[in-house]
Write an enzyme that holds these catalytic residues in place. Structure first.
Site, short mmCIF file in Angstrom:
data_model
loop_
_atom_site.label_atom_id
_atom_site.label_comp_id
_atom_site.label_asym_id
_atom_site.label_seq_id
_atom_site.Cartn_x
_atom_site.Cartn_y
_atom_site.Cartn_z
CD GLU A 97 -17.54 12.72 9.73
OE1 GLU A 97 -16.75 11.98 10.13
OE2 GLU A 97 -18.36 13.26 9.87
CG ASP A 98 -15.30 8.57 11.48
OD1 ASP A 98 -16.16 9.54 11.02
OD2 ASP A 98 -15.03 8.38 12.85
N GLY A 122 -12.01 10.36 14.71
CA GLY A 122 -12.43 9.11 14.04
C GLY A 122 -11.61 9.04 12.54
CG ASP A 140 -14.62 6.44 19.94
OD1 ASP A 140 -15.03 6.80 18.88
OD2 ASP A 140 -14.44 6.92 21.15
CG PHE A 199 -21.82 1.72 18.03
CD1 PHE A 199 -21.95 3.21 18.01
CD2 PHE A 199 -20.24 1.72 18.57
CE1 PHE A 199 -20.96 4.39 18.38
CE2 PHE A 199 -19.53 2.65 19.06
CZ PHE A 199 -20.00 4.02 18.83
CE LYS A 259 -24.41 4.14 12.25
NZ LYS A 259 -24.00 3.72 13.64
NE ARG A 276 -10.29 7.58 19.10
CZ ARG A 276 -11.53 8.19 18.88
NH1 ARG A 276 -11.92 7.87 17.62
NH2 ARG A 276 -12.26 8.84 19.48
CG ASP A 293 -25.36 7.85 12.77
OD1 ASP A 293 -26.21 7.04 12.31
OD2 ASP A 293 -25.11 7.59 14.09
#
Ligand code: 5GP
Length: 174
Positions: A98-99, A43, A158, A151, A130, A164, A102
Site C-alpha cells: 500500500e502507498d 497509488g 494523487d 494529505f 498515517k 502522482r 489512513d
C-alpha cells in the site's frame, strides 16, 4: 482561486533509503522462500516498482484495485474490485503493498479477500502509516514512515489524479 501549496515531507533520498531498508528486511524475513507482492492501485504503482527491485528473493507480482464503495464495510458486500488478482496465491506467502494507510478500512477488506483466496500468510507493507484517522487497529508489518496527519501527494499519491509523477512526497495545502 489560490494555488495549492506543496510542502516537502520526504525527499527522493529519504524515499530511496526507506525502500532499500524495506527490501532488505523483507528479503531477510523470507530468505529461502518466495513471496507474492500485490500492489494496491493506483497509488502504490511507483512504490511497488521500486520495492520489488530491492528484493533478493524470488517474487511474483500482481495488482489489485478496490473500487470506491459506499460505507466501506467488507461484510456489507459493498467492496468490489475493478481489478482482481490474476495469479494463483493458494498456499503462497502474500505481501499487500500500500502507498498509505489512513483509516485502515481498505486494507482490512483486502486482507479478508486475499485470505479467502487461500493464501498461506498475508502481511502488509506500507510506505506511509498515517495515524490520525485510523479506525481499525491494524498491524502494519513493514512500515516505511509514520506521520500523524496531512494529505500527501507525489510518488504515486494523487490529488484528483494529479501529482502522482512527482519524485518526492509533499503535504498538499489547498
Ligand atoms: P484507508 O482505507 O486506509 O482510509 O484508505 C487508504 C487509501 O486512501 C490509500 O490507499 C490512498 O489511496 C488514500 N489516501 C489516504 N490518505 C491519503 C493521503 O494523504 N494522500 C493521498 N493522495 N491518498 C490518501
Amino acid at each position: 482561486m489560490s494555488m495549492p501549496e506543496l510542502i516537502p515531507v520526504l525527499s527522493k533520498n529519504e524515499i530511496k533509503k526507506t525502500v532499500q531498508n524495506l527490501g532488505t528486511t523483507i528479503s531477510s524475513d523470507y530468505r529461502n522462500g518466495q513471496v507474492v507482492m500485490i500492489g494496491v492501485l493506483k497509488g502504490a504503482f511507483i512504490f511497488m516498482a521500486d520495492l520489488v527491485r530491492q528484493l533478493s528473493i524470488p517474487v511474483q507480482t500482481d495488482f489489485i484495485c478496490a473500487s470506491s464503495y459506499g460505507n466501506k464495510t467488507c461484510s456489507s458486500g459493498k467492496v468490489s474490485f475493478s481489478k482482481k488478482i490474476d495469479i494463483d496465491i493458494v498456499d503462497k506467502d502474500v505481501i499487500l503493498v500500500e502507498d498509505i494507510v489512513d483509516t485502515g478500512l481498505t486494507l482490512v477488506c483486502l486482507i479478508e479477500y486475499v485470505k479467502s483466496l487461500g493464501a498461506k500468510s498475508v502481511k502488509i507493507c506500507a510506505l506511509i502509516d498515517k495515524q490520525e484517522r485510523r479506525e481499525i487497529d491494524i498491524e502494519i508489518d513493514y512500515a516505511g514512515h509514520s506521520i500523524e496527519k496531512g494529505f500527501l501527494v507525489g510518488y504515486g499519491l494523487d490529488y484528483a489524479e494529479d501529482y502522482r509523477n512527482l519524485p518526492e512526497i509533499f503535504n498538499l495545502k489547498l
